[in-house]
Design a protein around this motif. Structure first.
Motif, mmCIF file in Angstrom:
data_model
loop_
_atom_site.group_PDB
_atom_site.id
_atom_site.type_symbol
_atom_site.label_atom_id
_atom_site.label_comp_id
_atom_site.label_asym_id
_atom_site.label_seq_id
_atom_site.Cartn_x
_atom_site.Cartn_y
_atom_site.Cartn_z
ATOM 1 N N LEU A 6 51.523 42.027 51.792
ATOM 2 C CA LEU A 6 52.213 40.730 51.974
ATOM 3 C C LEU A 6 52.253 40.339 53.448
ATOM 4 N N ARG A 7 52.572 41.324 54.321
ATOM 5 C CA ARG A 7 52.676 41.036 55.759
ATOM 6 C C ARG A 7 51.350 40.531 56.316
ATOM 7 N N PHE A 8 50.239 41.178 55.943
ATOM 8 C CA PHE A 8 48.965 40.844 56.562
ATOM 9 C C PHE A 8 48.206 39.730 55.830
ATOM 10 N N THR A 9 48.724 39.293 54.698
ATOM 11 C CA THR A 9 48.091 38.160 54.019
ATOM 12 C C THR A 9 48.935 36.890 54.118
ATOM 13 N N GLN A 10 50.284 37.038 54.195
ATOM 14 C CA GLN A 10 51.167 35.872 54.224
ATOM 15 C C GLN A 10 51.662 35.530 55.631
ATOM 16 N N GLY A 11 51.443 36.450 56.605
ATOM 17 C CA GLY A 11 51.940 36.203 57.953
ATOM 18 C C GLY A 11 53.302 36.839 58.175
ATOM 19 N N ILE A 12 53.816 36.728 59.424
ATOM 20 C CA ILE A 12 55.060 37.414 59.767
ATOM 21 C C ILE A 12 56.294 36.642 59.274
ATOM 22 N N GLY A 13 56.165 35.325 59.109
ATOM 23 C CA GLY A 13 57.300 34.495 58.710
ATOM 24 C C GLY A 13 57.895 34.838 57.362
ATOM 25 N N PRO A 14 57.074 34.901 56.298
ATOM 26 C CA PRO A 14 57.629 35.142 54.956
ATOM 27 C C PRO A 14 58.280 36.509 54.764
ATOM 28 N N VAL A 15 57.969 37.489 55.621
ATOM 29 C CA VAL A 15 58.515 38.837 55.401
ATOM 30 C C VAL A 15 59.594 39.227 56.402
ATOM 31 N N THR A 16 59.866 38.390 57.405
ATOM 32 C CA THR A 16 60.883 38.741 58.407
ATOM 33 C C THR A 16 61.860 37.585 58.618
#
Length: 390
Positions: free
Chosen positions: A33-43
């Protein structure tokens, strides 16, 4: 002598493997999720809080708690305290894995792993503290890997190359101590460029000294804590020589940790006096600061002292746990709790569940690798072909 061949785990489906496997599986999903969706959606990071849990815990705490590598090897090879020799390999392995996972965890913040060598080899920012920290960590991780290789070469049966590396032990130890002194203090220096953001009770021009001295106490306490845990869970992998020196290592490091914590408490209070910040103690942040200083510095210092005086092994081990928690508490306060203290509560940072999940994933990964190596390589026992050859 215990060996992996006759004392390994009986079944792959034990409680540890099942729990660790579940955590690693969830961590892999979060990684995708982190490396496909970017840092925004997971933090929950934003412009006010660009550094969060992954810097505060994975990096700042990880580096401090991995300081047992240079403190143990310095005590043994530079100061000649050979009674700590049995603790060197576990401490070096813990430090190597700690630093390797710090670099691994940093990729979650940076997001582009292939750019990791860029600041060192392509575009050097030689006036930046981050460049100095990055360079030192890269060099020290290399030193730790070389220091760890004799155990690996003994396991593989590569005698000639092991002999060459063993001859470099003193040079590697000195190099490691110099590099550790530099980057442990530089991590504290990073926060001296934000005087308006960090609460005055934690901000000081002496922060490089605070970070360096506290890392020594953290490293010694981690050696005691890690040794105690291994003594319970990996007792089957320890030979008589390791077990004979175990209590001596705990008492010796307990005595040293008490002295270091006393010195750390003294220089921290000197910092408060020098900046005349006494009035801040009568506030909410003051209560937090006093909790940190009295509960996680003065208390373990006292417990270490009493434990050594009374030869109370259990008390020293409890002091080591409090000290380890205290280092985590301090790094959290500096990087998150007391940072941006002037912002309204609605704009303050709190890590998302996915940030916490990835940190748990990285810690679990470290424990699994540590367990894998120590149940196969001569970390807690001497290889029969190299008895006394250290």
């Amino acid at each position: 002598m215990s060996t992996p061949a006759n004392n390994g785990p009986k079944s792959a489906f034990n409680t540890f493997n099942l729990v660790a496997g579940a955590i690693l599986l969830v961590g892999l999903v979060l990684t995708v999720l982190r490396f496909t969706q970017g840092i925004g959606p997971v933090t929950n990071l934003d412009d006010n809080n660009p550094w969060g849990l992954w810097i505060g815990f994975d990096l700042l705490c990880g580096v401090a708690l991995a300081a047992g590598g240079y403190t143990t090897s310095a005590a043994c090879y530079i100061f000649g305290l050979k009674r700590f020799h049995s603790a060197v390999r576990p401490a070096i392995l813990t430090a190597f894995l700690g630093y390797a996972l710090v670099v691994f965890a940093l990729q979650y913040d940076l997001g582009r792993p292939w750019r990791l060598p860029y600041p060192i080899f392509v575009s050097q920012g030689t006036t930046s503290l981050l460049f100095e920290v990055g360079l030192c960590v890269m060099l020290y991780l290399t030193v730790l890997f070389v220091e760890f290789t004799p155990a690996m070469f003994e396991w593989l049966g590569w005698k000639k190359i092991r002999k060459v590396v063993v001859k470099l032990t003193l040079v590697l130890t000195i190099f490691g101590v110099v590099l550790s002194t530099l980057h442990q203090s530089s991590l504290g220096a990073l926060y001296t460029i934000a005087p308006s953001k960090l609460h005055p009770l934690w901000y000081s021009t002496y922060m490089p000294l605070y970070f360096f001295v506290s890392s020594i106490a953290a490293g010694m306490s981690m050696v005691i804590f890690e040794g105690s845990m291994s003594h319970k869970k990996l007792h089957r992998m320890m030979d008589e020589e390791y077990l004979k020196h175990h209590d001596g290592v705990v008492f010796g490091f307990g005595k040293a940790a008490a002295l270091v914590l006393f010195g750390y408490f003294f220089i921290k209070m000197m910092g408060v006096a020098y900046d005349n910040n006494w009035h801040y103690l009568v506030s909410g942040y003051g209560l937090l600061f006093l909790t940190e200083m009295l509960g996680f510095v003065a208390l373990p210092c006292f417990l270490y002292g009493v434990g050594v005086r009374d030869r109370n092994l259990s008390l020293i081990k409890k002091a080591s746990i409090i000290t380890v928690l205290g280092i985590v508490f301090n790094r959290f306060n500096v990087s998150m709790v007391a940072f941006n203290y002037h912002l309204p509560s609605s704009e303050r940072y709190f890590p998302s569940m996915m940030e916490i999940g990835i940190s748990v994933f990285i810690v679990t990964l470290g424990v699994v690798i540590f367990r894998f190596i120590t149940t196969r390589m001569p970390i807690f026992f001497e290889h029969p072909d190299y008895k006394g050859d250290h």
